[in-house]
Design a protein around this motif. Structure first.
Motif, PDB file in Angstrom:
ATOM      1  N   GLY A 142      57.716 -24.119 -68.701  1.00 44.48           N
ATOM      2  CA  GLY A 142      58.728 -24.062 -69.784  1.00 44.48           C
ATOM      3  C   GLY A 142      58.371 -24.686 -71.021  1.00 44.48           C
ATOM      4  N   SER A 143      57.225 -25.227 -71.305  1.00 47.61           N
ATOM      5  CA  SER A 143      56.972 -25.750 -72.485  1.00 47.61           C
ATOM      6  C   SER A 143      55.836 -25.125 -73.105  1.00 47.61           C
ATOM      7  CB  SER A 143      56.589 -27.299 -72.407  1.00 47.61           C
ATOM      8  OG  SER A 143      55.234 -27.416 -71.818  1.00 47.61           O
ATOM      9  N   LEU A 144      55.436 -25.596 -74.323  1.00 44.10           N
ATOM     10  CA  LEU A 144      54.431 -24.762 -75.065  1.00 44.10           C
ATOM     11  C   LEU A 144      53.028 -24.446 -74.742  1.00 44.10           C
ATOM     12  CD1 LEU A 144      55.386 -26.550 -78.492  1.00 44.10           C
ATOM     13  CD2 LEU A 144      56.073 -24.439 -77.805  1.00 44.10           C
ATOM     14  N   SER A 145      52.777 -23.289 -74.630  1.00 43.85           N
ATOM     15  CA  SER A 145      51.213 -22.988 -74.176  1.00 43.85           C
ATOM     16  C   SER A 145      50.227 -23.740 -74.995  1.00 43.85           C
ATOM     17  CB  SER A 145      51.132 -21.303 -74.128  1.00 43.85           C
ATOM     18  OG  SER A 145      52.096 -20.879 -73.371  1.00 43.85           O
ATOM     19  N   PRO A 146      49.166 -24.330 -74.245  1.00 39.99           N
ATOM     20  CA  PRO A 146      48.142 -24.803 -75.100  1.00 39.99           C
ATOM     21  C   PRO A 146      47.244 -23.695 -75.805  1.00 39.99           C
ATOM     22  CG  PRO A 146      47.605 -24.912 -72.693  1.00 39.99           C
ATOM     23  CD  PRO A 146      49.084 -24.006 -72.983  1.00 39.99           C
ATOM     24  N   THR A 147      46.764 -24.121 -76.998  1.00 37.12           N
ATOM     25  CA  THR A 147      46.057 -22.981 -77.663  1.00 37.12           C
ATOM     26  C   THR A 147      44.701 -23.747 -77.940  1.00 37.12           C
ATOM     27  OG1 THR A 147      47.240 -23.598 -79.697  1.00 37.12           O
ATOM     28  CG2 THR A 147      47.521 -21.492 -78.573  1.00 37.12           C
ATOM     29  N   LEU A 284      51.370 -20.214 -84.109  1.00 35.84           N
ATOM     30  CA  LEU A 284      52.555 -20.397 -83.560  1.00 35.84           C
ATOM     31  C   LEU A 284      52.765 -21.553 -82.826  1.00 35.84           C
ATOM     32  CD1 LEU A 284      55.532 -19.633 -83.436  1.00 35.84           C
ATOM     33  CD2 LEU A 284      54.961 -18.167 -81.399  1.00 35.84           C
ATOM     34  N   TYR A 285      52.030 -21.897 -81.512  1.00 33.05           N
ATOM     35  CA  TYR A 285      52.289 -22.779 -80.665  1.00 33.05           C
ATOM     36  C   TYR A 285      51.968 -24.322 -81.243  1.00 33.05           C
ATOM     37  CZ  TYR A 285      53.497 -19.372 -77.009  1.00 33.05           C
ATOM     38  OH  TYR A 285      54.113 -18.485 -76.232  1.00 33.05           O
ATOM     39  N   GLY A 286      50.842 -24.057 -82.125  1.00 37.58           N
ATOM     40  CA  GLY A 286      50.306 -25.604 -82.528  1.00 37.58           C
ATOM     41  C   GLY A 286      51.389 -26.036 -83.809  1.00 37.58           C
TER      42      GLY A 286
END
Ligand code: AMP
Ligand code: MG
Length: 331
Positions: A142-147, A284-286
């Protein structure tokens, strides 16, 4: 290889996979939490470490399109055409499950999701390992994907046995998932390969089923979500909305649309939205992580035009803004 990894790292990663361990590996989309796709015990650990319900299928990563028939059955011509054009790349194909794929990898489904990642480190691990690597995004459910590799270390800590650092992900949003098991291929999740490019190769329009009706993980109302609440408004209202919330006592983070590039904004933190969709997807995720880290409790943003990569970006932003299951759920 990249400057950050060596052959020794690849060997170590393969050793960990063979021993039933978990390896975080870089791909062009996001970092994956990888396990031997044929090892049910290792797969169980993936679900446990992520806090992800075991009914949610994983993507099986393979080293090349030539291995496709080892993992899937009755591969249709459309799938081969798409694989030929977009692999290695951010396209996942949903096909009929091959017998060697355990049901633990498919969430009990008779279909399997397969892709060939376009990253030298992931491809080196796959070549040396020889088998398939089931890898969901290396974050808590559910949380942000790591980049970046640091995102993975921060989020999963000791839950992962080895982290391969391949630098920041170049695409930055997850793969496009195309179901090719029906008469008409359909997009289950927009992602790094655009709908327009897929349609150009297939020579016909693609169905996009209403996401609310398809039981596909990554399609929950709230997913890809930062800690801060996300509010989406029309681009021309972003500044006014942010300033109002800031004046009401929120710590506001703003995704500032390009049309307001240099406008001063009364807010806690401002992220100028990149003009190019490629750069926006990569960042985006960052950006969302950064606003969390800077202590924002509210993020005000607008949706990009939903064409090209804008379709995937809008999908992720909508989900980041989706209703949360509860304020206290673990992340
Ligand atoms: P994640 O690993 O979190 O990036 O998500 C993996 C994605 O793969 C999920 O969102 C699912 O939608 C998709 N997926 C995996 N296997 C299947 C399948 N058999 N049918 C449909 N979607 C699948
Ligand atoms: Mg994910």
């Amino acid at each position: 290889m990249t400057a950050r990894t060596s052959d020794i790292d690849i060997d170590k990663a393969v050793g960990v996979l063979c021993a039933g361990g978990l390896v975080a590996l870089p791909t062009e989309t996001v970092y994956g939490l990888g396990a031997n796709a044929e090892d049910p015990a290792a797969l169980a650990r993936v679900f446990q470490v992520k806090g992800r319900p075991p009914s949610h299928p994983l993507i099986v990563h393979i080293g090349g399109a030539e291995h496709l028939d080892n993992w899937a059955e009755d591969v249709p011509a459309a799938a081969r055409l798409l694989a030929e054009h977009f692999w290695p790349g951010p396209l996942t194909l949903v096909l009929r499950r091959g017998r060697r794929v355990p049901l633990e990898a498919t969430g009990g489904l008779q279909t399997v999701a397969v892709r060939v990642p376009d990253h030298p480190v992931a491809l080196a691990v796959l070549a040396a390992f020889g088998g398939g690597i089931a890898a969901p995004s290396a974050n808590r459910f559910g949380s942000l994907s790591p980049t970046t590799a640091d995102h993975v270390r921060t989020e999963l800590g000791d839950g992962v046995d080895f982290v391969l650092d391949g630098g920041p992900c170049q695409v930055g949003v997850e793969s496009t998932i195309v179901d090719v098991t029906g008469d008409v291929p359909s997009i289950l999740r927009p992602g790094g390969v655009t709908r327009e490019d897929l349609e150009a190769v297939l020579g016909r329009p693609l169905a996009i089923p209403s996401t609310s009706r398809v039981r596909v993980p990554g399609q929950h109302p709230s997913h890809y979500a930062p800690r801060a609440r996300v509010v989406l408004v029309e681009p021309e209202k972003v500044v006014a909305e942010a300033e109002l919330a800031q004046d009401l006592g929120h710590q506001v983070g703003v995704f500032l649309p390009t049309s307001f590039a240099d406008a001063p904004v009364r807010a806690h933190a401002v992220v100028p939205v990149p003009a190019s969709m490629d750069a926006y997807a990569r960042g985006l995720y960052g950006f969302l992580r950064e606003l969390d880290q800077r202590g924002c409790d509210l993020i005000v943003a607008s949706l990009p035009v939903e064409e090209g990569l804008g379709l995937a970006l809008a999908n992720r932003l909508r989900r980041a803004a989706g209703p949360r299951p509860s304020e206290t759920r673990s992340r």
